[in-house]
Every structure is written in structure tokens, then in C-alpha cells.
Design a protein around this motif. Structure first.
Motif, short mmCIF file in Angstrom:
data_model
loop_
_atom_site.label_atom_id
_atom_site.label_comp_id
_atom_site.label_asym_id
_atom_site.label_seq_id
_atom_site.Cartn_x
_atom_site.Cartn_y
_atom_site.Cartn_z
N GLY A 1 -10.09 7.48 74.91
CA GLY A 1 -8.69 7.60 75.30
C GLY A 1 -8.24 6.36 76.05
N GLU A 2 -7.50 5.51 75.36
CA GLU A 2 -7.03 4.27 75.97
C GLU A 2 -5.53 4.08 75.65
OE1 GLU A 2 -8.62 2.23 77.91
OE2 GLU A 2 -10.63 3.12 77.73
N LYS A 3 -4.83 3.52 76.59
CA LYS A 3 -3.42 3.23 76.38
C LYS A 3 -3.25 2.19 75.28
CE LYS A 3 0.75 1.64 78.78
NZ LYS A 3 1.35 1.23 80.09
N PHE B 1 -2.12 7.08 67.95
CA PHE B 1 -2.23 8.51 68.22
C PHE B 1 -2.97 9.20 67.06
CE2 PHE B 1 -0.39 12.80 67.59
CZ PHE B 1 -0.90 13.40 68.73
N ASP B 2 -3.99 9.98 67.41
CA ASP B 2 -4.79 10.70 66.42
C ASP B 2 -4.86 12.17 66.86
OD1 ASP B 2 -6.59 11.76 64.65
OD2 ASP B 2 -8.15 10.25 64.98
N PRO B 3 -4.20 13.06 66.13
CA PRO B 3 -4.17 14.46 66.57
C PRO B 3 -5.54 15.14 66.58
CG PRO B 3 -3.21 14.23 64.39
CD PRO B 3 -3.43 12.84 64.90
N THR B 4 -6.54 14.53 65.89
CA THR B 4 -7.88 15.14 65.88
C THR B 4 -8.64 14.89 67.18
OG1 THR B 4 -8.89 13.19 64.85
CG2 THR B 4 -8.02 14.89 63.39
N LYS B 5 -8.19 13.89 67.97
CA LYS B 5 -8.86 13.61 69.24
C LYS B 5 -7.91 13.45 70.42
CE LYS B 5 -9.17 8.57 68.58
NZ LYS B 5 -10.09 7.41 68.55
N HIS B 6 -6.61 13.49 70.15
CA HIS B 6 -5.61 13.39 71.21
C HIS B 6 -4.80 14.68 71.30
CE1 HIS B 6 -5.76 8.81 70.42
NE2 HIS B 6 -6.53 9.10 71.46
N THR C 1 1.95 5.87 69.31
CA THR C 1 0.82 5.29 70.04
C THR C 1 0.68 5.99 71.39
OG1 THR C 1 2.27 3.58 70.98
CG2 THR C 1 1.07 3.04 68.94
N VAL C 2 -0.50 5.82 71.99
CA VAL C 2 -0.77 6.41 73.30
C VAL C 2 -0.09 5.56 74.37
CG1 VAL C 2 -2.55 7.01 74.98
CG2 VAL C 2 -2.94 7.42 72.53
N ASP C 3 0.81 6.18 75.12
CA ASP C 3 1.50 5.46 76.19
C ASP C 3 0.80 5.64 77.53
OD1 ASP C 3 4.06 4.03 77.14
OD2 ASP C 3 4.00 5.83 78.42
N THR C 4 0.35 6.86 77.81
CA THR C 4 -0.32 7.16 79.07
C THR C 4 -1.46 8.15 78.82
OG1 THR C 4 1.78 6.90 80.24
CG2 THR C 4 -0.02 7.98 81.43
N VAL C 5 -2.60 7.89 79.44
CA VAL C 5 -3.73 8.81 79.36
C VAL C 5 -3.73 9.66 80.62
CG1 VAL C 5 -6.23 9.06 79.16
CG2 VAL C 5 -5.06 7.21 77.94
N VAL C 6 -3.43 10.93 80.48
CA VAL C 6 -3.42 11.84 81.63
C VAL C 6 -4.84 12.26 81.98
CG1 VAL C 6 -2.51 14.02 82.53
CG2 VAL C 6 -1.12 12.62 80.98
N ILE D 1 -15.71 17.34 72.68
CA ILE D 1 -15.87 18.37 73.72
C ILE D 1 -14.51 18.69 74.34
CG2 ILE D 1 -17.08 18.98 75.82
CD1 ILE D 1 -18.82 18.45 73.28
N ARG D 2 -13.74 17.65 74.58
CA ARG D 2 -12.38 17.84 75.05
C ARG D 2 -11.52 16.71 74.53
NH1 ARG D 2 -10.56 17.39 81.29
NH2 ARG D 2 -10.65 15.18 80.73
N ALA D 3 -10.38 17.06 73.94
CA ALA D 3 -9.45 16.03 73.46
C ALA D 3 -8.78 15.33 74.64
CB ALA D 3 -8.40 16.67 72.55
N ALA D 4 -8.46 14.08 74.45
CA ALA D 4 -7.77 13.32 75.50
C ALA D 4 -6.32 13.80 75.60
CB ALA D 4 -7.82 11.83 75.19
N ARG D 5 -5.90 14.13 76.80
CA ARG D 5 -4.51 14.57 77.03
C ARG D 5 -3.66 13.32 77.31
NH1 ARG D 5 -4.02 19.30 81.19
NH2 ARG D 5 -2.07 19.54 80.01
N VAL D 6 -2.65 13.11 76.45
CA VAL D 6 -1.92 11.83 76.50
C VAL D 6 -0.42 12.06 76.36
CG1 VAL D 6 -3.86 10.55 75.53
CG2 VAL D 6 -2.13 11.51 73.99
N VAL D 7 0.32 11.03 76.79
CA VAL D 7 1.76 10.92 76.53
C VAL D 7 1.91 9.95 75.37
CG1 VAL D 7 3.99 10.22 77.42
CG2 VAL D 7 2.37 11.39 78.92
N VAL D 8 2.69 10.35 74.35
CA VAL D 8 2.78 9.59 73.12
C VAL D 8 4.14 8.87 73.07
CG1 VAL D 8 2.70 9.65 70.61
CG2 VAL D 8 1.25 11.20 71.95
N ALA D 9 4.08 7.60 72.75
CA ALA D 9 5.32 6.84 72.52
C ALA D 9 5.63 6.91 71.02
CB ALA D 9 5.15 5.40 72.95
N SER D 10 6.83 7.43 70.70
CA SER D 10 7.21 7.64 69.30
C SER D 10 8.41 6.78 68.94
CB SER D 10 7.55 9.12 69.07
OG SER D 10 6.49 9.95 69.45
#
Length: 231
Positions: A177-179, A183-188, A203-208, A219-228
Motif C-alpha cells: 500500500g503506497e501512495k 488502484f487495485d480492488p483485489t488488494k485495496h 490511483t491511491v491518494d492516501t493510505v489510511v 490477510i488484510r486489504a489496504a484501506r485507501v483514499v482513491v483519486a479518480s
């Protein structure tokens, strides 16, 4: 251990006991001797009797001789049949050894399959244990990431955090999970989509919260804010 072919091994075995093999010639000789003796006896009896009885006696003697020869031939045939089913002691021992070796190879193959299954089960249980520990430590790991991002760590705290990361890496745990990455819905896990006029794709704007996986298992998907893109 190379594969063992029982049929090829047994092709070299003698078909019968040597003594049994000699039984047929001996029986044939005995039958011939008996036939000759019977013929001689019939001829002597024919010479001693009158002319009128000579021919019936000779015929009877010849019939007796043929019967004796037939009996001898039957006995010889029976001996041959019995000999066909009899192996020499060495042949019998080799046959038993071949059967034992074949059974041993079957047992060895079953043991190898059992060992492989046991190793897979052991690896699965080991992975479950790692996942349980990681899941229990996720809140603490998230707090460490927030401290790293929003404040400066002293050297001692930074050393402890690095040791924790290396410990998980040792057990195959990968943090992701990197800014700026796609964006990949299978891991984000997108908690928010933010329109961005400069974005050409999501794309990933912020990794929460960072994501974690072991191999291909997330094990756990990365929780992110997505820039669209704005459209």
C-alpha cells in the motif's frame, strides 16, 4: 530406489525342480521296460500252447502290453504336469523375495504420500498461526505507521519498529500500500473516492491503513483514499 518389475525378475526362474524334470524320462523308460517284458511273456506263452490257441494268447498278451504302456505314459504325463507347477528351492526363494520387495515398494510409496500430506498440513497450521498473531497485532502496527507519518520517532522507538517489521518479513509477511500506485480492488479497500482533475486513472491518494499478505493470500486489504478522474 528404482522401480522393481516383478514379472521381469521371475522370467529368469527355473520352471520346475531338476529332479522333477528327470522324472519324465525315468517314467518313460519304466513304461518301455514294462511293455517289453509283457511282450516277451506273451511270446513265450504263445510258443508253449497249441497252434489253435497261439493267436488269441498273443493277441491278449499284446493287449496287456499296450495297457501297461498306456498306464506308464499316463503316469509320466501326470509327473510332467506336477513338475510344471513345482519350482526349485532357489526358484521358490526368489519368488518369495520378489513378492516381499514388491510389497515393500508399495509401503514405501504410501509412506512418501503420507509424509507429503503431513508436510502440507504442518505448513498450513504454521501459516494459520502467523495469521492469528498478525491479526492480533494489526492495531499496534497501524499506530506505529501513524507515528511514523505524523511525528518524528526517537532512535530507540524506531529500532523497535524496524525489528517488528523484519520479524514479520522473516515469516513471509509482506506489507503493501503506497501512495501513487494504481488502484487495485483485489488488494485495496477504497474508503473514499476523491475527484482529481489531474488524475487520468484511479490511483491511491492516501493510505489510511497498510495492507498485509502472505504469498498470494491477502490477510488484510489496504484501506485507501482513491483519486479518480473527474468525468
Amino acid at each position: 530406489m528404482s522401480d522393481f518389475n516383478k514379472d521381469e525378475y521371475l522370467n529368469d526362474l527355473p520352471d520346475m525342480d531338476d529332479l522333477s524334470g528327470q522324472a519324465a524320462p525315468a517314467a518313460a523308460s519304466a513304461a518301455s521296460a514294462a511293455s517289453a517284458a509283457s511282450a516277451d511273456s506273451a511270446a513265450a506263452a504263445a510258443g508253449a500252447t497249441q497252434e489253435g490257441a497261439a493267436q488269441p494268447a498273443a493277441a491278449q498278451s499284446q493287449e496287456n502290453g499296450d495297457s501297461a504302456a498306456a498306464d506308464g505314459a499316463d503316469k509320466a504325463g501326470a509327473a510332467d504336469g506336477k513338475a510344471d507347477d513345482t519350482l526349485t528351492p532357489l526358484g521358490q526363494a526368489k519368488k518369495e523375495a520378489a513378492e516381499y520387495l514388491e510389497a515393500l515398494q508399495r509401503e514405501r510409496a504410501e509412506f512418501i504420500n503420507f509424509r507429503n500430506r503431513a508436510q502440507k498440513e504442518q505448513e498450513r497450521f504454521r501459516q494459520h498461526g502467523i495469521i492469528d498473531v498478525l491479526t492480533a497485532l494489526l492495531p499496534a502496527l497501524d499506530d506505529i505507521d501513524r507515528i511514523r507519518e505524523h511525528s518524528e520517532m526517537d532512535d530507540s522507538f524506531k529500532a523497535v519498529a524496524n525489528k517488528i517489521d523484519k520479524a514479520f518479513e522473516k515469516f513471509g509477511v509482506e506489507k503493501f500500500g503506497e501512495k501513487g500506485e494504481d488502484f487495485d480492488p483485489t488488494k485495496h479497500d477504497a474508503i473514499l473516492h476523491k475527484p482529481d482533475p489531474n488524475a487520468e486513472k484511479e490511483t491511491v491518494d492516501t493510505v489510511v491503513e497498510a495492507g498485509y499478505r502472505i504469498g498470494d493470500r491477502v490477510i488484510r486489504a489496504a484501506r485507501v483514499v482513491v483519486a479518480s478522474p473527474q468525468n
